[in-house]
Design a protein around this motif. Structure first.
Motif, PDB file in Angstrom:
ATOM      1  N   LYS A 113       0.051  -1.806  -8.041  1.00 41.86           N
ATOM      2  CA  LYS A 113      -1.305  -2.209  -7.699  1.00 41.86           C
ATOM      3  C   LYS A 113      -1.481  -3.716  -7.851  1.00 41.86           C
ATOM      4  O   LYS A 113      -2.153  -4.362  -7.034  1.00 41.86           O
ATOM      5  CB  LYS A 113      -2.320  -1.470  -8.569  1.00 41.86           C
ATOM      6  CG  LYS A 113      -2.486  -0.006  -8.180  1.00 41.86           C
ATOM      7  CD  LYS A 113      -3.553   0.660  -9.034  1.00 41.86           C
ATOM      8  CE  LYS A 113      -3.790   2.096  -8.582  1.00 41.86           C
ATOM      9  NZ  LYS A 113      -4.839   2.784  -9.399  1.00 41.86           N
ATOM     10  N   LYS A 134       0.835  -1.207   0.000  1.00 39.13           N
ATOM     11  CA  LYS A 134       0.000   0.000   0.000  1.00 39.13           C
ATOM     12  C   LYS A 134       0.864   1.249   0.000  1.00 39.13           C
ATOM     13  O   LYS A 134       0.558   2.233  -0.702  1.00 39.13           O
ATOM     14  CB  LYS A 134      -0.927  -0.003   1.214  1.00 39.13           C
ATOM     15  CG  LYS A 134      -2.068  -1.000   1.105  1.00 39.13           C
ATOM     16  CD  LYS A 134      -2.956  -0.941   2.333  1.00 39.13           C
ATOM     17  CE  LYS A 134      -4.137  -1.915   2.198  1.00 39.13           C
ATOM     18  NZ  LYS A 134      -5.013  -1.896   3.384  1.00 39.13           N
ATOM     19  N   VAL A 157       2.153   1.661  -3.523  1.00 40.01           N
ATOM     20  CA  VAL A 157       1.113   2.186  -4.413  1.00 40.01           C
ATOM     21  C   VAL A 157       0.956   3.687  -4.219  1.00 40.01           C
ATOM     22  O   VAL A 157       0.845   4.460  -5.190  1.00 40.01           O
ATOM     23  CB  VAL A 157      -0.220   1.443  -4.170  1.00 40.01           C
ATOM     24  CG1 VAL A 157      -1.376   2.187  -4.843  1.00 40.01           C
ATOM     25  CG2 VAL A 157      -0.145   0.021  -4.694  1.00 40.01           C
TER      26      VAL A 157
END
Length: 402
Positions: free
Chosen positions: A256, A158, A161
């Protein structure tokens, strides 16, 4: 003549002195007699009261002794009168309680043996369960570790990203800024080109010198080159900026995809951990239920053992009470002479008590008579004491005020 007069005066003075001393001596003797008689009266009253009190105390002792002897005789007569019933009834109680004592003792021993055996079984069962559950617990802990590690991987993905999204935004912003700058450069070149064209038309229309026209024509060619170069720069900047944006978007897409993969792995690891955990918890709950069943059985056995001990103690108490009554009845039945002795003792005590009551009455009457007879002497003594105290207080006050 003068000598006779002096002698008479001396005689009169001596006679007056003797007349004053005689009343004082008489008053002192009366006071002494009052004190002596008062003190003797107080002493006699105290002695009479002491003899009266001692006689009353002796009477109470005799009455208490008589009450105890009468109670003992009444008990012996009651026991002797019911001897056969007491022996039959208490012998039955002794026999039944003895059997119950024996039965409860055996029950206590049996229950305690069973409880000890179950205690040993429970200890072995706990060891077995601990060994059986250890691998499942270790597997669940390992699965939890993998799940936590996968969760950390998701968190890192995360963050990657978010970083890639920031890079796409930065590349997009740089592309827009670069293209805008290149377009502004084209606009500036085109503006300069229009100005040179306008000047060239005016110069040609006004018949300017050929040299000036050629110079404007050269400037026009130069500005045309600048416009073409600016337009070429727009294409170059657009292509390069778009390449940067495409690369950032490709990196974002890759991150992603990595996040999705990490999330799938984390979800799978979590499901595996929950399954392993639930399996371990179910096995442990089953083991605890088995242990609890044994613990409850042990508690029931110990409770029954305590109840048996209480029943044993109650039977022992009934046995001892019945045996005591039985022993008492047999002792009374076997010692009739003791009953006769108590009867003789009670008769003698009653006679002695009657005599002692007479003596108490006589001493009481003597004490009352003595108190009445010596009342005046004791009151006089009290008055003398009060007067003496008053004199002492008055002298003390007088000395204190000087």
């Amino acid at each position: 003549m003068s000598d006779d007069a002096d002698q008479r005066r001396d005689d009169e003075r001596d006679g007056g002195a003797e007349g004053g001393v005689a009343p004082a001596r008489g008053g002192a003797q009366a006071l002494t007699s009052t004190l002596r008689s008062g003190l003797e009266a107080m002493r006699d009253v105290r002695e009479a009261s002491r003899r009266h009190g001692a006689a009353r105390s002796r009477l109470r002792d005799l009455e208490d002794e008589l009450a105890e002897s009468e109670a003992a005789l009444a008990r012996r007569e009651e026991v002797e009168g019911s001897f056969d019933d007491i022996v039959a009834e208490q012998s039955d109680v002794v026999e039944r309680s003895a059997r119950e004592i024996s039965g409860q003792r055996e029950r206590v021993e049996r229950l305690e043996d069973e409880a000890r055996e179950l205690d040993e079984r429970l200890a072995r069962l706990r060891d077995d369960h601990e060994q059986e559950l250890r691998p499942y617990k270790r597997i669940a802990e390992t699965a939890r570790g993998r799940s936590e590690e996968a969760g950390r991987g998701v968190a890192e993905a995360k963050r990657a990203v978010r970083t890639a999204e920031g890079q796409v935004k930065e590349a997009t912003d740089r592309r827009e800024q670069g293209i805008a700058a290149a377009n502004r450069a084209v606009d500036s070149s085109q503006e300069r080109l229009r100005k040179v064209r306008d000047e060239l038309r005016r110069a040609q229309g006004s018949g300017a010198a050929p040299a000036a026209v050629r110079q404007l024509q050269d400037e026009l060619a130069t500005e045309l080159a600048h416009v073409e170069a600016a337009r070429s720069e727009v294409s170059t900047v657009t292509s390069e900026a778009q390449s940067s944006v495409d690369a950032a978007q490709t990196h974002l897409w890759t991150q992603k995809r990595s996040l999705e993969e990490a999330q799938r792995e984390a979800d799978a690891a979590k499901r595996e951990y929950e399954a392993r955990r639930d399996d371990y918890e179910a096995r442990r709950a089953n083991a605890q239920a088995q242990e609890k069943d044994l613990e409850d059985r042990i508690c029931d056995l110990r409770r029954e053992a305590e109840e048996a001990k209480a029943a044993h103690d109650e039977a022992a108490e009934r046995h001892d009470e019945a045996q005591a009554l039985l022993d008492e009845a047999r002792h009374v039945h076997d010692t009739p002479e003791e009953t006769e002795r108590l009867r003789d003792e009670i008769a003698a005590l009653r006679d002695e008590i009657a005599s002692q009551r007479d003596e108490v009455d006589e001493l009481a009457e003597g004490e009352r008579s003595l108190r009445a007879h010596t009342r005046s002497s004791r009151m006089a003594l009290g008055a003398v004491v009060l007067v003496a105290l008053a004199l002492i207080v008055g002298i003390a006050v007088l000395l204190a005020t000087r």
